[in-house]
Design a protein around this motif. Sequence first.
Motif, PDB file in Angstrom:
ATOM      1  N   MET A  90     -41.623   7.283 -36.972  1.00  0.00           N
ATOM      2  CA  MET A  90     -42.187   6.657 -38.173  1.00  0.00           C
ATOM      3  C   MET A  90     -42.531   5.195 -37.912  1.00  0.00           C
ATOM      4  SD  MET A  90     -40.061   8.312 -41.321  1.00  0.00           S
ATOM      5  CE  MET A  90     -41.188   7.848 -42.632  1.00  0.00           C
ATOM      6  N   PHE A  92     -43.307   3.831 -35.064  1.00  0.00           N
ATOM      7  CA  PHE A  92     -44.434   3.722 -34.142  1.00  0.00           C
ATOM      8  C   PHE A  92     -45.762   3.774 -34.888  1.00  0.00           C
ATOM      9  CE2 PHE A  92     -47.440   5.938 -31.217  1.00  0.00           C
ATOM     10  CZ  PHE A  92     -47.643   4.857 -30.383  1.00  0.00           C
ATOM     11  N   ARG A  93     -45.807   4.569 -35.953  1.00  0.00           N
ATOM     12  CA  ARG A  93     -47.048   4.694 -36.726  1.00  0.00           C
ATOM     13  C   ARG A  93     -47.263   3.548 -37.712  1.00  0.00           C
ATOM     14  NH1 ARG A  93     -47.776  10.805 -36.324  1.00  0.00           N
ATOM     15  NH2 ARG A  93     -46.392  11.001 -34.565  1.00  0.00           N
ATOM     16  N   THR A 182     -52.357   4.756 -23.830  1.00  0.00           N
ATOM     17  CA  THR A 182     -53.189   4.705 -25.023  1.00  0.00           C
ATOM     18  C   THR A 182     -54.320   5.730 -24.988  1.00  0.00           C
ATOM     19  OG1 THR A 182     -52.865   2.348 -24.705  1.00  0.00           O
ATOM     20  CG2 THR A 182     -54.162   3.000 -26.597  1.00  0.00           C
ATOM     21  N   LEU A 185     -53.304   9.114 -26.293  1.00  0.00           N
ATOM     22  CA  LEU A 185     -53.144   9.170 -27.744  1.00  0.00           C
ATOM     23  C   LEU A 185     -54.509   9.110 -28.426  1.00  0.00           C
ATOM     24  CD1 LEU A 185     -50.059   6.828 -28.129  1.00  0.00           C
ATOM     25  CD2 LEU A 185     -50.096   9.302 -28.322  1.00  0.00           C
ATOM     26  N   ASP A 186     -55.412   8.287 -27.849  1.00  0.00           N
ATOM     27  CA  ASP A 186     -56.765   8.188 -28.406  1.00  0.00           C
ATOM     28  C   ASP A 186     -57.479   9.525 -28.300  1.00  0.00           C
ATOM     29  OD1 ASP A 186     -56.654   5.615 -29.245  1.00  0.00           O
ATOM     30  OD2 ASP A 186     -57.421   4.764 -27.363  1.00  0.00           O
ATOM     31  N   VAL A 190     -59.094  11.798 -31.228  1.00  0.00           N
ATOM     32  CA  VAL A 190     -60.482  12.259 -31.258  1.00  0.00           C
ATOM     33  C   VAL A 190     -60.529  13.774 -31.437  1.00  0.00           C
ATOM     34  CG1 VAL A 190     -62.586  12.515 -29.880  1.00  0.00           C
ATOM     35  CG2 VAL A 190     -61.375  10.325 -29.938  1.00  0.00           C
ATOM     36  N   ASP A 191     -59.607  14.463 -30.774  1.00  0.00           N
ATOM     37  CA  ASP A 191     -59.539  15.919 -30.910  1.00  0.00           C
ATOM     38  C   ASP A 191     -59.019  16.347 -32.279  1.00  0.00           C
ATOM     39  OD1 ASP A 191     -60.539  16.315 -28.471  1.00  0.00           O
ATOM     40  OD2 ASP A 191     -58.641  16.746 -27.465  1.00  0.00           O
ATOM     41  N   GLY A 192     -58.637  15.380 -33.081  1.00  0.00           N
ATOM     42  CA  GLY A 192     -58.203  15.691 -34.435  1.00  0.00           C
ATOM     43  C   GLY A 192     -56.745  16.066 -34.552  1.00  0.00           C
ATOM     44  N   THR A 194     -53.328  15.431 -35.556  1.00  0.00           N
ATOM     45  CA  THR A 194     -52.639  14.461 -36.405  1.00  0.00           C
ATOM     46  C   THR A 194     -51.276  15.008 -36.787  1.00  0.00           C
ATOM     47  OG1 THR A 194     -53.654  15.445 -38.330  1.00  0.00           O
ATOM     48  CG2 THR A 194     -54.712  13.459 -37.447  1.00  0.00           C
ATOM     49  N   GLY A 195     -50.490  14.131 -37.376  1.00  0.00           N
ATOM     50  CA  GLY A 195     -49.209  14.539 -37.948  1.00  0.00           C
ATOM     51  C   GLY A 195     -48.352  15.348 -37.003  1.00  0.00           C
ATOM     52  N   ARG A 197     -48.827  18.203 -35.537  1.00  0.00           N
ATOM     53  CA  ARG A 197     -49.541  18.741 -34.379  1.00  0.00           C
ATOM     54  C   ARG A 197     -49.542  17.713 -33.235  1.00  0.00           C
ATOM     55  NH1 ARG A 197     -51.352  23.200 -31.973  1.00  0.00           N
ATOM     56  NH2 ARG A 197     -52.512  22.323 -30.244  1.00  0.00           N
ATOM     57  N   ARG A 198     -49.863  16.459 -33.593  1.00  0.00           N
ATOM     58  CA  ARG A 198     -49.925  15.417 -32.581  1.00  0.00           C
ATOM     59  C   ARG A 198     -48.532  15.168 -31.997  1.00  0.00           C
ATOM     60  NH1 ARG A 198     -51.608   9.109 -33.728  1.00  0.00           N
ATOM     61  NH2 ARG A 198     -49.676   8.377 -32.846  1.00  0.00           N
TER      62      ARG A 198
ATOM     63  N   LEU B   6     -55.493   3.487 -33.369  1.00  0.00           N
ATOM     64  CA  LEU B   6     -55.657   4.922 -33.588  1.00  0.00           C
ATOM     65  C   LEU B   6     -54.914   5.411 -34.815  1.00  0.00           C
ATOM     66  CD1 LEU B   6     -52.797   6.294 -32.328  1.00  0.00           C
ATOM     67  CD2 LEU B   6     -53.884   5.424 -30.270  1.00  0.00           C
ATOM     68  N   ARG B   9     -54.235   7.955 -40.101  1.00  0.00           N
ATOM     69  CA  ARG B   9     -53.749   8.189 -41.457  1.00  0.00           C
ATOM     70  C   ARG B   9     -54.627   7.517 -42.496  1.00  0.00           C
ATOM     71  NH1 ARG B   9     -48.357   9.511 -40.823  1.00  0.00           N
ATOM     72  NH2 ARG B   9     -48.568  11.687 -40.253  1.00  0.00           N
ATOM     73  N   ASP B  17     -61.857  16.329 -37.341  1.00  0.00           N
ATOM     74  CA  ASP B  17     -60.656  16.891 -37.933  1.00  0.00           C
ATOM     75  C   ASP B  17     -60.998  18.065 -38.852  1.00  0.00           C
ATOM     76  OD1 ASP B  17     -57.997  17.171 -38.543  1.00  0.00           O
ATOM     77  OD2 ASP B  17     -58.135  15.768 -40.242  1.00  0.00           O
TER      78      ASP B  17
END
Lengths: 290, 304
Positions: A90, A92-93, A182, A185-186, A190-192, A194-195, A197-198, B6, B9, B17
């Motif tokens: 948390m 990190f984001r 980086t 993660l980038d 780009v591949d979508g 998120t959350g 899944r990432r 990046l 959110r 996406d």
Amino acid sequence: MIHRRRTAMAAFLLPAIAVYGVFMIYPLVRGVYLSLTNSLGGPRADFVGLEQYRAMMDKPQVTAALWHTVLYAIVVVVVQNALGLLFASMLFRRPKVRKVLSVVLLTPTLISPMMAAFIWSYLFAPSGGINALLGVFGLDGLQHVWLGDPSTALYAVAAVNIWMFAGYSCAIFLASYMSMPTELLDAAAVDGATGWRRFRSVEWPLLAPALTVNVTLSLIGSLKVFEFPLVLTNGGPAGSTDTLTLLVYRNVFGGGKFAFGIAVSVLLLATVVVLSSATSSLLRLRERRI
Amino acid sequence: MTSETLTPRSGPRPAADHRRTGSSPGTWRTRLRRVRGPLGTALLCLGTVLFVLPFLFTITTSLRTAADVTRSPLGLPHSLTLKNFSDVFGQMHYGPSALNTLLITGLSCVCITVIGALASYPLARLTQNWSAWVYRLFILGTSVPVFVVVAPLYLLMRDLDLLDSYTGLVLIYTALNLPLAVFFYTSFIRSIPVDLEEAAALDGCGALRTFFTIILPLLRPVTSTLLTFISLQIWNDLLVPLVFLQDPAKRTVMVNAYSFIDPHTVQPTTLFPAALLGVLPLLVIFIFLQRQVVAGISAGAVKS
């Protein structure tokens, strides 16, 4: 010339070998030997073979303490690392609050385990902070004699350990997060991905080395826990929080059962070595597979 | 810094996406996303506050009078008082014991870093079979609990007449922490290129001079990391001074606090100030050296 240099370099090792040999290796070897005698700490000691270990197996107290120690370690390792990981991912984001909060989370790590135990002995007391807090929220039904009930005491002690070191686990995970490439993660963004899944397919594999370190450190640390059960419960109630370290301390420095206490300490060493080497080699194997 | 580039959110969603998930961007979803960022931050802050709540509670309670605390255990202080602190300060012989602890911690730190750095240089640079074994023997020590050696150490200290002496304690702490120091320094020195040392050797520089002029100055950052960790351990340790120091005048803060506080007659207005006084010097240092401490706590572990 080079040869003389090497000899001179080897001489640098002498002070370390002297101190480490006399005050660590020698006591270790002597301890293993003493566990095979009937020593009471005095000059007299007869070799009795595995007598102390046989006596140990006959005592349900020792097997119970071994079980408590292992159970305690499992609870601490799992919960502490899960909490540390949750906080780290948390943080990190959220770069804006990351620095401040990670420092705040580390404050419990700085105080001594004994002081932490003292503070929590009040918070856990029947009329102490936690029950009072539950009362304020109208949750009187949840009030409990946390340290006085054999079914909750061990978990209450483990909770203090977790409270103290979750920030430490978090710091290690966070450091690993910060060193992630980086580009990777980038690319995931780009591949979508998120959350969850990432996290699952990008971050979790990258965190493998940090997980190995965290689990190994918290495992070794929790197996040799001493101050928390000593101050909070002193092994009670009904021996439900007796750990191997408490048994060693009590037998060697109070019970007059010197050799027996040392035999328990050898059991502790065996537990630490077996569990920590098994977990760390398993985790390293996993790191290589990822 | 890295994640600012990046943050998926907040801000506009990347088109990729939606294609991937195959669902249309429902308005409730976008709204949810817009809320989730700040909401998560708020939750995180709340979690952190909950985490340090016992600590804050300790501080406020130790500044209240006993009667005030009895009336409402969770309340905020009506009036602040430092009387608890001054009472406890005298009763637990804080001044002398803090000096004792400082002396023991300081001397041990010096011994550990000096002896550890000296030993790590050959361990990192000599590539013989025996040096690898010596290194392994040192690393083995990182997983040996004090409890395994405490009884035989007691006999040894008694025979050497080192019970009740700071020398004894410093030797014990040095032996116990050398594995960590050797691990830290060796892995650090291995990451330093050998070129400089070879050049120095060609110029006729001996091993000792090479160590002091080339290696030692480079060890400064890793030393501060190591020191924060070791000094925390030694200052906060209870077992070693409890077992090896009997003279009340030589006792450390932790031992004095341990014999002073009785957890079964919990009186927060003496318990909490004592606890705070025990950790006060470390907290002061922490506030000044915040960055090094955080680095110290996290850096060493990740490297391995």
